[in-house]
Design a protein around this motif. Structure first.
Motif, short mmCIF file in Angstrom:
data_model
loop_
_atom_site.label_atom_id
_atom_site.label_comp_id
_atom_site.label_asym_id
_atom_site.label_seq_id
_atom_site.Cartn_x
_atom_site.Cartn_y
_atom_site.Cartn_z
N ILE A 186 0.86 -1.18 0.00
CA ILE A 186 0.00 0.00 0.00
C ILE A 186 0.90 1.23 0.00
O ILE A 186 1.89 1.28 0.73
N PRO A 187 0.57 2.25 -0.81
CA PRO A 187 1.43 3.44 -0.86
C PRO A 187 1.61 4.05 0.54
O PRO A 187 0.66 4.17 1.31
N GLU A 188 2.84 4.43 0.85
CA GLU A 188 3.18 5.04 2.15
C GLU A 188 2.22 6.19 2.46
O GLU A 188 1.98 7.06 1.62
N GLY A 189 1.66 6.16 3.66
CA GLY A 189 0.77 7.23 4.11
C GLY A 189 -0.66 7.14 3.60
O GLY A 189 -1.50 7.95 3.98
N TYR A 190 -0.98 6.16 2.77
CA TYR A 190 -2.34 6.04 2.23
C TYR A 190 -3.30 5.70 3.36
O TYR A 190 -3.04 4.84 4.19
N THR A 191 -4.43 6.40 3.38
CA THR A 191 -5.55 6.04 4.25
C THR A 191 -6.79 6.05 3.39
O THR A 191 -6.93 6.86 2.47
N GLY A 192 -7.69 5.14 3.68
CA GLY A 192 -8.94 5.06 2.92
C GLY A 192 -9.21 3.62 2.51
O GLY A 192 -8.54 2.69 2.92
N TRP A 193 -10.24 3.48 1.68
CA TRP A 193 -10.64 2.16 1.21
C TRP A 193 -9.73 1.69 0.09
O TRP A 193 -9.38 2.45 -0.80
N VAL A 194 -9.35 0.42 0.16
CA VAL A 194 -8.60 -0.25 -0.90
C VAL A 194 -9.56 -1.24 -1.53
O VAL A 194 -10.31 -1.93 -0.84
N ARG A 195 -9.54 -1.30 -2.86
CA ARG A 195 -10.43 -2.22 -3.58
C ARG A 195 -9.60 -2.98 -4.62
O ARG A 195 -8.84 -2.39 -5.37
N ILE A 196 -9.78 -4.31 -4.62
CA ILE A 196 -9.15 -5.16 -5.62
C ILE A 196 -10.28 -5.77 -6.44
O ILE A 196 -11.17 -6.42 -5.89
N GLU A 197 -10.27 -5.52 -7.75
CA GLU A 197 -11.28 -6.07 -8.65
C GLU A 197 -10.66 -7.24 -9.40
O GLU A 197 -9.60 -7.09 -10.01
N PHE A 198 -11.33 -8.39 -9.35
CA PHE A 198 -10.81 -9.62 -9.93
C PHE A 198 -11.47 -9.92 -11.28
O PHE A 198 -12.56 -9.46 -11.57
N GLU A 199 -10.77 -10.74 -12.07
CA GLU A 199 -11.25 -11.22 -13.36
C GLU A 199 -11.63 -10.09 -14.30
O GLU A 199 -12.61 -10.14 -15.02
N VAL A 200 -10.79 -9.04 -14.30
CA VAL A 200 -10.99 -7.89 -15.19
C VAL A 200 -10.26 -8.19 -16.50
O VAL A 200 -9.05 -8.42 -16.50
N GLN A 201 -11.03 -8.18 -17.57
CA GLN A 201 -10.45 -8.49 -18.88
C GLN A 201 -9.37 -7.48 -19.23
O GLN A 201 -9.50 -6.29 -18.98
#
Length: 160
Positions: free
Chosen positions: A52-67
């Motif tokens: 995660i980028p240094e100092g990042y705060t907030g929601w992280v989202r990973i989207e799977f099976e993206v063409q």
């Protein structure tokens, strides 16, 4: 007469019948244990290393099976998920299911250091997996929040 009612074999069951049923039971139990073992080996969720980028705060989202998105790279036996500065990572890889211990790190030009993911200084919250429908079809995703308890509470109130 005071005969006990037999549960498995009635009084009239012959010895060959009892041997056959006993052997069949043993074979079925061994087959079931073998099937469980093979299933566990084939469905093992590999652990993931979230960068995660240094100092990042907030929601992280990973989207799977993206063409047309790249697959997740692996280092050793771990998937490596390097989160961009915007907090959303898209991958063509399938979502992983099962038990595993994931690891979370901040990264910068100076290097990588672990994020506390438990205890009083915990910075990882609200990890969920989901699926949503869109015009492009169904999308599987994983989300979690990076920040302090108070930041998580503040963000949670705004998401509802």
């Amino acid at each position: 007469m005071n005969h006990k009612q037999r549960w498995i074999f009635p009084d009239a069951a012959s010895r060959p019948t009892r041997v056959f049923v006993g052997a069949l039971t043993v074979v079925l139990l061994i087959s079931f244990v073998w099937w469980l073992r093979i299933s566990a080996q084939n469905s093992t969720h590999r652990s993931s290393r979230f960068l995660i980028p240094e100092g990042y705060t907030g929601w992280v989202r990973i989207e799977f099976e993206v063409q047309d998105a790249p697959p997740l790279p692996m280092e050793g036996a771990q998937y490596v998920l390097k989160i961009p500065s915007g907090g959303v990572l898209r991958t063509s890889s399938a979502e992983q299911y099962g038990w595993a211990t994931d690891h979370y790190y901040y990264y910068s030009a100076q290097g990588v250091h672990a994020l506390p993911d438990s205890g009083p200084a915990e910075l990882i919250w609200g990890k969920i997996n989901g699926e949503e429908s869109a015009t492009a079809g169904k999308r599987k995703y994983e989300e979690f929040f990076v920040g302090t308890t108070q930041q998580f509470r503040d963000q949670g109130e705004g998401r509802e």
